[in-house]
Design a protein around this motif. Structure first.
Motif, short mmCIF file in Angstrom:
data_model
loop_
_atom_site.label_atom_id
_atom_site.label_comp_id
_atom_site.label_asym_id
_atom_site.label_seq_id
_atom_site.Cartn_x
_atom_site.Cartn_y
_atom_site.Cartn_z
N GLY A 179 0.79 -1.22 0.00
CA GLY A 179 0.00 0.00 0.00
C GLY A 179 0.83 1.28 0.00
O GLY A 179 0.64 2.15 -0.87
N PRO A 180 1.76 1.44 0.94
CA PRO A 180 2.57 2.67 0.95
C PRO A 180 3.41 2.85 -0.31
O PRO A 180 3.64 3.98 -0.75
CB PRO A 180 3.45 2.49 2.19
N VAL A 181 3.90 1.74 -0.88
CA VAL A 181 4.70 1.84 -2.09
C VAL A 181 3.86 2.38 -3.24
O VAL A 181 4.27 3.29 -3.97
CB VAL A 181 5.31 0.47 -2.46
N VAL A 182 2.66 1.81 -3.40
CA VAL A 182 1.77 2.27 -4.48
C VAL A 182 1.35 3.71 -4.26
O VAL A 182 1.36 4.54 -5.19
CB VAL A 182 0.54 1.34 -4.57
N ALA A 183 1.00 4.06 -3.01
CA ALA A 183 0.61 5.44 -2.72
C ALA A 183 1.77 6.40 -2.95
O ALA A 183 1.59 7.50 -3.49
CB ALA A 183 0.11 5.53 -1.27
N GLY A 184 2.98 5.98 -2.56
CA GLY A 184 4.14 6.83 -2.76
C GLY A 184 4.44 7.05 -4.24
O GLY A 184 4.81 8.16 -4.65
N LEU A 185 4.26 6.00 -5.03
CA LEU A 185 4.46 6.16 -6.48
C LEU A 185 3.45 7.14 -7.07
O LEU A 185 3.79 7.96 -7.93
CB LEU A 185 4.36 4.80 -7.17
N ALA A 186 2.21 7.05 -6.59
CA ALA A 186 1.20 8.00 -7.06
C ALA A 186 1.57 9.43 -6.67
O ALA A 186 1.37 10.37 -7.45
CB ALA A 186 -0.17 7.63 -6.49
N GLY A 187 2.14 9.58 -5.47
CA GLY A 187 2.55 10.90 -5.01
C GLY A 187 3.75 11.45 -5.74
O GLY A 187 4.08 12.64 -5.60
N VAL A 188 4.44 10.63 -6.54
CA VAL A 188 5.57 11.07 -7.36
C VAL A 188 5.15 11.27 -8.81
O VAL A 188 5.59 12.21 -9.48
CB VAL A 188 6.73 10.06 -7.26
N ILE A 189 4.29 10.39 -9.30
CA ILE A 189 3.88 10.46 -10.71
C ILE A 189 3.17 11.78 -11.01
O ILE A 189 3.44 12.43 -12.03
CB ILE A 189 2.99 9.25 -11.06
N LEU A 190 2.27 12.19 -10.13
CA LEU A 190 1.51 13.41 -10.40
C LEU A 190 2.40 14.65 -10.44
O LEU A 190 2.34 15.43 -11.42
CB LEU A 190 0.40 13.56 -9.35
N PRO A 191 3.27 14.89 -9.46
CA PRO A 191 4.16 16.06 -9.55
C PRO A 191 5.13 15.97 -10.73
O PRO A 191 5.54 17.00 -11.28
CB PRO A 191 4.91 16.06 -8.22
N ALA A 192 5.51 14.74 -11.12
CA ALA A 192 6.42 14.60 -12.25
C ALA A 192 5.82 15.15 -13.53
O ALA A 192 6.55 15.52 -14.46
CB ALA A 192 6.81 13.14 -12.43
N PHE A 193 4.51 15.21 -13.57
CA PHE A 193 3.82 15.76 -14.75
C PHE A 193 3.12 17.08 -14.42
O PHE A 193 2.13 17.45 -15.03
CB PHE A 193 2.84 14.74 -15.29
N PRO B 234 9.59 10.12 -1.44
CA PRO B 234 9.16 11.52 -1.62
C PRO B 234 7.67 11.65 -1.85
O PRO B 234 7.04 12.59 -1.36
CB PRO B 234 9.96 11.97 -2.85
N GLY B 235 7.09 10.69 -2.59
CA GLY B 235 5.64 10.72 -2.78
C GLY B 235 4.89 10.50 -1.50
O GLY B 235 3.86 11.16 -1.24
N MET B 236 5.38 9.59 -0.65
CA MET B 236 4.76 9.39 0.65
C MET B 236 4.86 10.65 1.50
O MET B 236 3.92 11.00 2.22
CB MET B 236 5.42 8.22 1.38
N GLN B 237 6.00 11.33 1.42
CA GLN B 237 6.18 12.56 2.18
C GLN B 237 5.17 13.62 1.74
O GLN B 237 4.54 14.29 2.57
CB GLN B 237 7.60 13.09 2.00
N VAL B 238 5.00 13.76 0.43
CA VAL B 238 4.04 14.74 -0.09
C VAL B 238 2.62 14.41 0.34
O VAL B 238 1.86 15.27 0.80
CB VAL B 238 4.14 14.82 -1.63
N LEU B 239 2.25 13.12 0.24
CA LEU B 239 0.90 12.72 0.62
C LEU B 239 0.67 12.92 2.11
O LEU B 239 -0.43 13.30 2.54
CB LEU B 239 0.66 11.26 0.22
N ALA B 240 1.71 12.63 2.92
CA ALA B 240 1.57 12.82 4.37
C ALA B 240 1.35 14.29 4.70
O ALA B 240 0.51 14.64 5.55
CB ALA B 240 2.80 12.29 5.08
N LEU B 241 2.08 15.18 4.02
CA LEU B 241 1.91 16.62 4.26
C LEU B 241 0.54 17.09 3.81
O LEU B 241 -0.10 17.91 4.48
CB LEU B 241 3.01 17.40 3.53
N MET B 242 0.08 16.57 2.67
CA MET B 242 -1.25 16.95 2.18
C MET B 242 -2.35 16.48 3.12
O MET B 242 -3.39 17.12 3.25
CB MET B 242 -1.48 16.40 0.77
#
Length: 571
Positions: free
Chosen positions: A26-40, A420-428
């Motif tokens: 779960g955290p890996v998938v969520a973290g990837l989502a939190g990176v893919i969106l800012p990457a674009f 980094p994606g997990m960090q962004v999601l945690a802050l959000m």
């Protein structure tokens, strides 16, 4: 009837397996989502309300990109190839010999040393003013002053590659030895030797195919880690630019928050590089397999290889262990060194001044490190024991082959990609860096190692002891608590020690998810790398090394004390 009896009382235990998989994936998938969106270009908190390719344009325009990518590929792939080749050659040439048994005994203490401590120890050895230069000067080298040589932080990343090899070799050895027990490697090799094959050729042709099928995922994890390592790269690797993982961390920590878009794009690029390297590695496996089949079909005995390769393999293994142990000794000496001029091989005096000055800071960081490690390890043990017990009562083997890749998922997906994606999601979500969040993230990385350490001993337990207890009226829970767990106390504590050592070594999860507010022995030791004060670094790195040693010491001492009056269980 037997399966129904085995599953009796499992109840809520059946929910632990999916819960554990959710904790891992779960955290890996969520973290990837939190990176893919800012990457674009999409991150509303920073004004990115729409999708854009601007982060990629900025990344591709960065002048150091090619060098960073090259370093990640050469150091990661090179270290994995060398570590795997040495592992297979060591086992093929040395299995059953006295020297090999000595090296096997060194695996646990060397494996328990955190990556950062290994890197610092190696740096203290090979630096221009390091211990090797001191021991060989001036009588051999003629150096009266430290030479102007870039042996650490070299542009080619050779020091980083050597450090990765020294750290990953014990892990691959441990995985290979575990696989050998299931492949019946010794007897299989002896049968091939009776047909005229040399020791090494026999092992490579008939044992390796069985063994490699079981260590493939650990090898993939080593490849992914070596390509994306951060803490060792900060200590041993080149700078300006460093490997891509270090560049990503720099951009994530940049005061200009808009650099996070570029960092996200770089993280996806690193993920693509790792995926590409894994695909190429898989193709190389097929090629190597075809070559081995061709050699076997032609009946090449290769007996002449044994004489040069056996001493070479054992010598390289001993040299690697000696480098790690000498590096750790160097840390200890520097931490108590007074005046130590070059080229003196030993300091002019010893003092505890540094330890006295740093004792309160080290004690505070050690307490936080121990707390995080204990909580993460206990949580991992509960989940793993619950999963294994539920599978046992249901008459199944855990883990199922289809589930094994999910257990390795946090080890194969680079930390610097999804954290980094997990960090962004945690802050959000309003979660700021703190101990609880860091403990939860450590659990993601501790779980796989605890599971892999405990699964085989759990399956190998003699179920007849449970049958005898059941015939005396004991229920499933009583059998677990009073029979099985006491009999498996040693492997359970060993798995706990492994999990604790993994937690102690975590640098990037603590730094990113803790937002720099959680100071552990590892984060503080790596932060000191930029300072260059060897005495302070030696004290902190030694403290970081002693923490997992304490865990392994308890794993040895507690069963010995508990079973001191039970000779059969003290083995």
């Amino acid at each position: 009837m037997r399966r129904a009896a085995a599953g009796e009382g499992a109840g809520w235990l059946r929910a632990i397996a999916p819960l554990t998989l959710a904790v891992l994936a779960g955290p890996v998938v969520a973290g990837l989502a939190g990176v893919i969106l800012p990457a674009f270009g999409y991150m509303p908190a920073l004004g990115g309300a729409g999708f854009s390719l601007e982060p990629w344009r900025e990344l591709l325009a960065w002048p150091g990109l090619a060098a960073a990518v090259r370093l990640s590929l050469t150091t990661g792939i090179g270290a994995t190839v060398i570590a795997l080749a040495l592992t297979l050659l060591l086992v093929a040439a040395g299995q059953g010999t006295r020297t090999f048994r000595v090296l096997v005994r060194l695996i646990a203490p060397v494996l328990s040393v955190p990556h950062a401590a290994t890197a610092f120890g190696l740096a203290f050895l090979i630096a221009p003013s390091g211990w090797i230069a001191r021991l060989t000067s001036p009588w051999m080298t003629g150096w009266e002053r430290p030479p102007d040589l870039l042996t650490v932080n070299d542009p080619a990343g050779l020091a980083l590659t050597l450090g990765l090899v020294l750290k990953e070799l014990p892990f691959l050895m441990l995985m290979t030895l575990a696989a050998l027990a299931q492949a019946d490697g010794l007897r299989t090799r002896e049968v091939a030797e009776t047909l005229g094959y040399g020791r090494i050729a026999a092992w490579m042709l008939v044992v390796l195919p069985r063994v490699y099928a079981q260590i493939r995922l650990p090898v993939y994890a080593v490849l992914a880690y070596s390509m994306s390592v951060v803490d060792m790269a900060l200590i041993l690797g080149p700078t300006r630019p460093g490997p891509l993982a270090v560049v990503i961390l720099d951009w994530m920590s940049d005061p200009n928050l808009f650099m996070r878009f570029q960092a996200a794009a770089a993280a996806l690029l690193l993920l693509a590089l790792v995926a590409g390297a894994l695909v190429l590695w898989r193709l190389a496996e097929e090629g190597a397999g075809a070559l081995c089949r061709l050699v076997a079909m032609r009946g090449m005995r290769a007996t002449a290889l044994d004489r040069p390769l056996r001493p070479l393999a054992l010598g390289l293994g001993a040299a690697g262990a000696a480098l790690v142990l000498a590096g750790l000794a160097g840390l200890a000496v520097w931490s108590v060194a007074a005046l130590w001029r070059f080229p003196d091989a030993w300091p002019a005096g010893l003092t505890l001044r540094i330890w006295q000055a740093q004792s309160s800071a080290i004690a505070g960081a050690a307490g936080i490190t121990a707390l995080i490690g204990l909580i993460a390890t206990v949580a991992a043990l509960v989940l793993v024991l619950g999963w294994l017990e539920a599978a046992h009562r249901a008459g199944r083997r855990a883990p199922a082959p289809a589930v094994l890749p999910l257990i390795y998922l946090p080890l194969i997906v680079p930390q610097v990609v999804f954290l980094p994606g997990m960090q962004v999601l945690a802050l959000m979500a309003g979660f700021e860096g703190g101990l609880v969040l860091v403990m939860a993230v450590h659990l993601i990385f501790v779980l796989p190692y605890v599971f892999l350490s405990l699964a085989d001993p759990w399956q190998a337990w003699d179920a007849r002891a449970g049958t005898v207890a059941a015939s005396l009226g004991a229920g499933p829970w009583r059998i677990l608590l009073t029979v099985r767990l006491p009999m498996l106390l040693r492997p359970v504590l060993t798995a706990a020690a492994v999990g604790f050592a993994v937690s102690v070594a975590q640098y990037l999860p603590t730094l990113l998810i803790g937002a720099g507010r959680v100071a552990t022995l590892t984060t503080e030791a790596v932060a000191l790398a930029a300072g260059g004060n060897r005495r302070v670094i030696g004290a902190w790195a030694l403290a970081q090394m002693l923490a997992p040693f304490a865990g392994f010491a308890l794993a040895l001492v507690v069963p010995a004390l508990a079973f001191r009056k039970r000779k059969g269980m003290a083995v």
